[in-house]
Design an enzyme around this catalytic site. Structure first.
Site, PDB file in Angstrom:
ATOM      1  N   LYS A 102       0.836  -1.208   0.000  1.00 11.94           N
ATOM      2  CA  LYS A 102       0.000   0.000   0.000  1.00 11.94           C
ATOM      3  C   LYS A 102       0.867   1.254   0.000  1.00 11.94           C
ATOM      4  CE  LYS A 102      -4.154  -1.800   2.252  1.00 11.94           C
ATOM      5  NZ  LYS A 102      -4.988  -1.741   3.443  1.00 11.94           N
ATOM      6  N   LYS A 115      -4.803 -10.936  -6.707  1.00 16.93           N
ATOM      7  CA  LYS A 115      -5.948 -11.084  -5.803  1.00 16.93           C
ATOM      8  C   LYS A 115      -7.098 -10.151  -6.212  1.00 16.93           C
ATOM      9  CE  LYS A 115      -5.825  -9.007  -1.900  1.00 16.93           C
ATOM     10  NZ  LYS A 115      -5.598  -8.400  -0.597  1.00 16.93           N
ATOM     11  N   LYS A 143     -10.578  -4.547  -3.559  1.00 22.28           N
ATOM     12  CA  LYS A 143     -11.406  -3.340  -3.647  1.00 22.28           C
ATOM     13  C   LYS A 143     -10.617  -2.192  -4.261  1.00 22.28           C
ATOM     14  CE  LYS A 143     -13.430  -4.246   0.789  1.00 22.28           C
ATOM     15  NZ  LYS A 143     -12.923  -3.936   2.105  1.00 22.28           N
TER      16      LYS A 143
HETATM   17  P1  TYM Z   1     -10.380  -6.354   4.126  1.00 24.41           P
HETATM   18  O1  TYM Z   1     -11.450  -5.349   4.322  1.00 24.41           O
HETATM   19  O2  TYM Z   1      -9.304  -6.070   3.141  1.00 24.41           O
HETATM   20  O3  TYM Z   1     -11.003  -7.731   3.744  1.00 24.41           O
HETATM   21  C1  TYM Z   1     -12.007  -8.300   4.556  1.00 24.41           C
HETATM   22  C2  TYM Z   1     -11.918  -9.802   4.547  1.00 24.41           C
HETATM   23  O4  TYM Z   1     -11.998 -10.298   3.195  1.00 24.41           O
HETATM   24  C3  TYM Z   1     -10.882 -11.138   2.934  1.00 24.41           C
HETATM   25  N1  TYM Z   1     -10.505 -10.967   1.527  1.00 24.41           N
HETATM   26  C4  TYM Z   1     -10.419 -11.967   0.650  1.00 24.41           C
HETATM   27  N2  TYM Z   1     -10.624 -13.290   0.784  1.00 24.41           N
HETATM   28  C5  TYM Z   1     -10.480 -14.051  -0.321  1.00 24.41           C
HETATM   29  N3  TYM Z   1     -10.128 -13.553  -1.542  1.00 24.41           N
HETATM   30  C6  TYM Z   1      -9.896 -12.231  -1.710  1.00 24.41           C
HETATM   31  N4  TYM Z   1      -9.562 -11.753  -2.897  1.00 24.41           N
HETATM   32  C7  TYM Z   1     -10.042 -11.372  -0.575  1.00 24.41           C
HETATM   33  N5  TYM Z   1      -9.915 -10.039  -0.401  1.00 24.41           N
HETATM   34  C8  TYM Z   1     -10.193  -9.803   0.904  1.00 24.41           C
HETATM   35  C9  TYM Z   1      -9.785 -10.647   3.868  1.00 24.41           C
HETATM   36  O5  TYM Z   1      -8.823 -11.649   4.093  1.00 24.41           O
HETATM   37  C10 TYM Z   1     -10.583 -10.319   5.111  1.00 24.41           C
HETATM   38  O6  TYM Z   1     -10.828 -11.478   5.871  1.00 24.41           O
HETATM   39  N6  TYM Z   1      -7.352  -5.976   7.964  1.00 24.41           N
HETATM   40  C11 TYM Z   1      -8.609  -6.519   7.567  1.00 24.41           C
HETATM   41  C12 TYM Z   1      -9.773  -6.006   8.373  1.00 24.41           C
HETATM   42  C13 TYM Z   1      -9.655  -6.177   9.838  1.00 24.41           C
HETATM   43  C14 TYM Z   1      -9.824  -7.377  10.553  1.00 24.41           C
HETATM   44  C15 TYM Z   1      -9.677  -7.048  11.913  1.00 24.41           C
HETATM   45  C16 TYM Z   1     -10.058  -8.696  10.142  1.00 24.41           C
HETATM   46  C17 TYM Z   1      -9.430  -5.196  10.758  1.00 24.41           C
HETATM   47  N7  TYM Z   1      -9.448  -5.715  11.993  1.00 24.41           N
HETATM   48  C18 TYM Z   1      -9.774  -8.009  12.927  1.00 24.41           C
HETATM   49  C19 TYM Z   1     -10.164  -9.649  11.163  1.00 24.41           C
HETATM   50  C20 TYM Z   1     -10.008  -9.313  12.505  1.00 24.41           C
HETATM   51  C21 TYM Z   1      -8.839  -6.123   6.149  1.00 24.41           C
HETATM   52  O7  TYM Z   1      -8.297  -5.219   5.634  1.00 24.41           O
HETATM   53  O8  TYM Z   1      -9.755  -6.781   5.527  1.00 24.41           O
END
Ligand code: TYM
Length: 337
Positions: free
Chosen positions: A113, A200, A203
């Site tokens: 990022k 991957k 968003k």
């Molecule tokens: P974020 O918002 O990027 O993504 C949310 C969840 O979706 C999963 N994910 C995917 N899984 C499969 N294939 C993909 N292409 C894909 N893109 C995203 C992510 O692995 C995630 O589970 N840091 C985290 C948010 C967060 C969080 C937490 C998660 C903040 N605090 C505490 C768990 C526990 C994040 O950016 O997710």
């Protein structure tokens, strides 16, 4: 016997896509049956990169509405907004003070990022994984269901809890924080881009055609799948490293049609792309239809949604306050009643 606990969250940045659903939310829906479940919308994480305040407020509610539309049941789990619980920021600070800087500098997501943002990298972006560790550790989570890309962040949370808090501040071998484990499902933990099977689904990809959002209309879904990258091989198959797109689209189809890999393979192995794509379009449109219907209901009249979030906040506050008090005490912050 006391139920084990899970905690997870999604950032309210842009509309959620199939990767978020399969990698995270769909698994939460199953887990809420057997675990005490806390899921939050991590709005404080969403401001670690430049953002639009109006859009953030809308997307925060929209993300919570999608949790429910995808099957999270407020009777069985607590759904809340991260910034509504002040203890997330407080525990983040306490953990900041004991975590070595170089543990953060080696985080892959930070490096990726930061590279994209050039000179505009905030301290918050570097600190992002510690806030995530705070999210998890506050709830004494046993398991954290996430997609594969979050594995390194989970390892960091475990290391901070174990090496920097429990080992240093636990009294007589007792621990201050519970050590969580990641829960990464075998299928759907890494859904790839529709326009490049080696990247991957994300968003933040500037190409909208690279992802299917849970709120895409049938027309848009049709257009995106028609445009999705294919190859010149006949038939669909899994696990051929020369055919990442075939593996990805067949995985998506097997998940959407809820039939598992073997049966999806049996159905599609002999199909050309021309026959497979319409099938994938139909499966996508029919899986997302009911989610969108429920979503529209919740967003048209937000009274129910807001009351769910209020209730979730109350439950989350009680649990997280206890943890923060434990950590404050362990670190020697004085309490005067
Ligand atoms: P974020 O918002 O990027 O993504 C949310 C969840 O979706 C999963 N994910 C995917 N899984 C499969 N294939 C993909 N292409 C894909 N893109 C995203 C992510 O692995 C995630 O589970 N840091 C985290 C948010 C967060 C969080 C937490 C998660 C903040 N605090 C505490 C768990 C526990 C994040 O950016 O997710």
């Amino acid at each position: 016997m006391e139920k084990k606990r899970i905690l997870s969250g999604v950032q309210p940045t842009g509309s959620l896509h199939l990767g978020n659903w399969f990698g995270a939310i769909r698994n939460w829906v199953t887990l809420q049956e057997d675990y005490e479940t806390f899921v939050c919308v991590v709005d404080l994480h969403a401001i670690t990169t430049p953002h639009n305040p109006k859009a953030l407020a809308h997307e925060t509610l929209s993300t919570a509405a999608l949790y429910i539309s995808c099957g999270m049941d407020p009777q069985k789990c607590s759904i809340f907004i991260q910034s509504h619980i002040q203890f997330h920021s407080e525990l983040c600070w306490l953990l900041n003070c004991v975590t070595p800087l170089n543990w953060l500098e080696r985080m892959i997501q930070f490096k990726e990022k930061a590279l994209k943002q050039g000179d505009n990298v905030s301290v918050g972006l570097l600190d992002y994984p510690i806030l995530m560790a705070a999210d998890i550790l506050l709830y004494d989570a046993d398991l954290v269901p996430v997609g594969e890309d979050q594995k390194q962040h989970l390892e960091l949370a475990r290391d901070i809890a174990q090496q920097r808090i429990n080992a240093r501040f636990g009294k007589e071998g007792s621990s201050v924080l519970k050590i969580p484990k990641p829960l990464i499902s075998k299928e759907g933990a890494r859904i790839m881009s529709l326009t490049d099977g080696s990247k991957k689904m994300s968003k933040s990809d500037p190409n909208e055609n690279s992802r299917i959002s849970l709120l895409d209309s049938p027309e848009l879904i049709t257009k995106k799948i028609k445009k999705a990258k294919t190859d010149s091989f006949m038939g669909l198959e899994f696990d051929n490293s020369d055919r990442p797109e075939a593996d990805n689209l067949l995985t998506i189809y097997s998940l959407l049609s809820d039939q598992g890999k073997e049966s999806a393979l049996e159905e599609c192995a002999g199909m050309g792309w021309g026959k497979f794509k319409p099938l994938l379009i139909d499966a996508t449109v029919s899986a997302l239809g009911p989610i969108q219907e429920k979503y529209n209901e919740l967003m048209d009249d937000q009274t129910e949604l807001k009351s769910v979030l209020q209730e979730g906040r109350n439950k989350a506050e009680k649990v997280s306050q206890k943890t923060v008090e434990r950590v404050r005490e362990a670190l020697g912050l004085i309490k005067i009643d």
